[in-house]
Design an enzyme around this catalytic site. Structure first.
Site, PDB file in Angstrom:
ATOM      1  CB  SER A   1      -0.952  -0.033   1.195  1.00 24.23           C
ATOM      2  OG  SER A   1      -1.978   0.917   1.045  1.00 24.23           O
TER       3      SER A   1
ATOM      4  CG  ASP B   1     -16.842 -17.521  -9.513  1.00 23.13           C
ATOM      5  OD1 ASP B   1     -15.615 -17.484  -9.724  1.00 23.13           O
ATOM      6  OD2 ASP B   1     -17.368 -18.275  -8.688  1.00 23.13           O
TER       7      ASP B   1
ATOM      8  CG  ASP C   1     -11.966 -18.031 -13.309  1.00 19.14           C
ATOM      9  OD1 ASP C   1     -12.902 -18.838 -13.213  1.00 19.14           O
ATOM     10  OD2 ASP C   1     -11.566 -17.345 -12.349  1.00 19.14           O
TER      11      ASP C   1
ATOM     12  CG  ASP D   1     -12.481 -19.994  -7.816  1.00 21.20           C
ATOM     13  OD1 ASP D   1     -13.079 -19.056  -8.371  1.00 21.20           O
ATOM     14  OD2 ASP D   1     -11.282 -20.271  -8.041  1.00 21.20           O
TER      15      ASP D   1
ATOM     16  CG  ASP E   1      -6.350  -3.523  -3.242  1.00 23.08           C
ATOM     17  OD1 ASP E   1      -7.084  -2.869  -2.491  1.00 23.08           O
ATOM     18  OD2 ASP E   1      -5.105  -3.465  -3.212  1.00 23.08           O
TER      19      ASP E   1
ATOM     20  CG  HIS F   1      -5.389  -2.783   0.516  1.00 28.62           C
ATOM     21  ND1 HIS F   1      -4.816  -2.288  -0.626  1.00 28.62           N
ATOM     22  CD2 HIS F   1      -4.867  -2.058   1.538  1.00 28.62           C
ATOM     23  CE1 HIS F   1      -4.001  -1.296  -0.321  1.00 28.62           C
ATOM     24  NE2 HIS F   1      -4.008  -1.135   0.988  1.00 28.62           N
TER      25      HIS F   1
END
Length: 539
Positions: free
Chosen positions: A194, A263, A266, A270, A410, A450
């Site tokens: 960060s 979701d 890909d 999950d 994030d 994050h």
């Protein structure tokens, strides 16, 4: 003969034991002697003490400053606490942790970064570093507490925050380590997330000769854009009770909507989106029909749907100027909700503008934030805090290695910020990825929020991650820090970054996250919780 041999063995054991005891005593004595033996310009020694492994170390942090108040030592070490003057109106607190086994573990130096507005020392990162044999340094970035109040009418404190505290702590920390061990440092490393990620890239941009390897996670580069985007969140959502505001339960529904829509892109269901750039959420799916309400049908009003669409869209300022990419479309962590969407302006933007930019305690995001403020912040770029420089030629020429990673879930700093920075470096230096790979690699980490936690294989052994239950039980050999060590010291450049899914302190899945621009791709068969079921592809 046997009796004599036994006596000889016993003698050697006793001699070894006495030698170890003597060395330990000498180590402790050398540590306490630092109050007299270590002298540096503009530096006051506040504490020099031996700390045994397992000791609960307490820190002199004020109760209200949001900083860590204690940490458990993970090594026998010498602790040195310093106050280093940086100007007539500023100083930085520096902590140096020096383990007993430093010489046998490679004589390595590790600098740790900060977070937020920078006034908290990352003690957990420091203790973890000592467990691996590093001499570790941390600092408070020039002021106490994760707050911008110390910036008020004190530009030298802002300068410390922007870059000088890091530079100063590195210099004095290395001096203390070399003095204590009476030996030169072999290799120097940096790790931070960060604001700490921004500090790492600031070092790469301005003083790369200080580090052989830099690990930068979720970096707040293009700082003014990050602050602006976070501040604009409140303008989009409004306070509780306003037509544009969503409560916590409604944001959970938005998260579930995004998961439902994206979701499966890909190939694995999950709760993790492997490539968020392929996800374009359609919040109108949650729109209430005539006569429907949240209470009756768990749906959103048109104003609330527009709020969601704005948050998942790029940010533009005056005259259509691009400010920041959109927020990541999958952001479950409620710390993110409270920080960004809780109906209260985020403290980082509010206190940065109030105390650093305008020096006006009456200023507020709620009443005064607009795009003119953002333009002014960019134009001022106080002490180069923006950290936007994309020419890393000095780092390349210094043979400094840079490993950057960013969680694709994030909720604080969009991962697209890191993609933009990486591509900017590529363009500015005229280097395609195949050549940029020689010294700078970027790893997107799906399922990481994050810095820490998430639904995916988020644990990479990075900054802020070792406070999680079970983290200390994971072999650090393929952690991001030791991966950097192998790159620097053995020339083994990483093609993947090992991630693990930690649930309740137990590893439930693994994945090898690919370096950009390669994509971590499910093979179509096999257990998706196994790293062997994934591969790196060009598209």
């Amino acid at each position: 003969m046997r009796f004599t041999a036994r006596l000889s063995t016993l003698y050697l054991i006793l001699l070894s034991s006495r030698s170890s005891a003597t060395e330990e005593t000498q180590f402790e004595q050398r540590c306490s002697d630092l109050t007299d033996s270590f002298n540096a310009v503009d530096t006051d020694i506040l504490l020099a003490e031996y700390v045994a492994q397992g000791t609960n170390i307490t820190f002199p942090e004020p109760v209200a400053n949001r900083c860590l108040k204690f940490a458990i030592s993970l090594a026998d070490m010498c602790r040195l606490r310093l106050n280093v003057t940086t100007s007539s109106t500023s100083s930085v607190i520096v902590e140096v942790f020096m383990p007993t086994n430093w010489e046998s573990k490679g004589e390595r130096f590790l600098m740790t970064g900060n977070g937020g507005l920078g006034g908290c020392i990352q003690y957990n990162d420091m203790t973890y570093g000592t467990s691996l044999g590093f001499a570790v340094v941390g600092h408070n970035n020039g002021h106490a507490g994760d707050t911008g109040l110390p910036f008020f009418n004190r530009p030298e404190v802002v300068k410390d925050y922007a870059w000088r505290a890091l530079h100063t702590a590195g210099k004095i920390g290395k001096s203390a380590v070399s003095h204590f061990y009476s030996s030169l440092i072999n290799k120097s490393y940096y790790i931070g997330c960060s604001s700490g990620g921004r500090q790492g890239l600031k070092a790469a941009q301005e003083f790369p000769d200080e580090y052989d390897g830099i690990v930068s996670a979720a970096p707040a580069v293009n700082f003014h854009a990050v602050v602006a985007a976070g501040s604009n969140m409140f303008k989009i959502t409004g306070p509780p009770g306003s037509a544009t505001h969503l409560n916590r339960d409604q944001w959970i529904a938005v998260h579930q909507m995004v998961v439902g829509q994206c979701d499966g892109i890909d190939g694995v269901l999950d709760n993790v989106i492997e490539d968020p750039m392929k996800c374009q959420p359609r919040p109108e799916e949650l729109l209430c029909g005539p006569g429907q309400t949240w209470t009756s049908h768990q749906c959103l009003t048109a104003a609330q749907v527009l709020t969601v669409r704005k948050i998942y869209s790029p940010v533009y300022g005056n005259d259509g100027k691009f400010i920041s990419p959109r927020l990541n479309p999958i952001t479950k962590e409620f710390v993110g909700y409270l920080f960004m969407y809780g109906g209260v302006p985020g403290y980082i933007g509010d206190e940065w503008y109030k105390y650093a930019l305008y020096n006006d305690p009456t200023w507020s995001i709620q009443n005064d934030f607009n795009w003119d403020v953002v333009d002014h912040d960019f134009q001022q770029d106080l002490f180069g805090v923006g950290t936007e420089k994309t020419d890393l030629t000095d780092a390349k020429n210094n043979n400094t290695r840079i490993l950057m990673y960013h969680g694709l879930a994030d909720c604080m700093i969009t991962s697209e910020n890191s993609y933009d920075y990486y591509e900017g470096v590529s363009r500015d230096m005229g280097l395609p990825s195949s050549q940029l790979d020689d010294f700078y690699r970027f790893f997107p980490v799906a399922g990481l929020d994050h810095c820490t936690s998430g639904d995916g294989a988020w644990f990479v052994g990075g900054s802020n991650q070792y406070t999680t239950a079970g983290a200390l039980n994971i072999d650090p050999a393929d952690s991001v820090l030791m991966t950097m060590v192998k790159w620097v010291e053995q020339g083994i450049a990483p093609d993947t970054l090992t991630g693990r899914k930690l649930v309740g302190g137990v590893v439930t899945g693994e994945k090898a996250h690919c370096r950009h621009p390669l994509k971590t791709t499910y093979k179509g068969v096999g257990d998706p919780n196994l790293a062997s079921s994934w591969e790196c592809r060009t598209a």
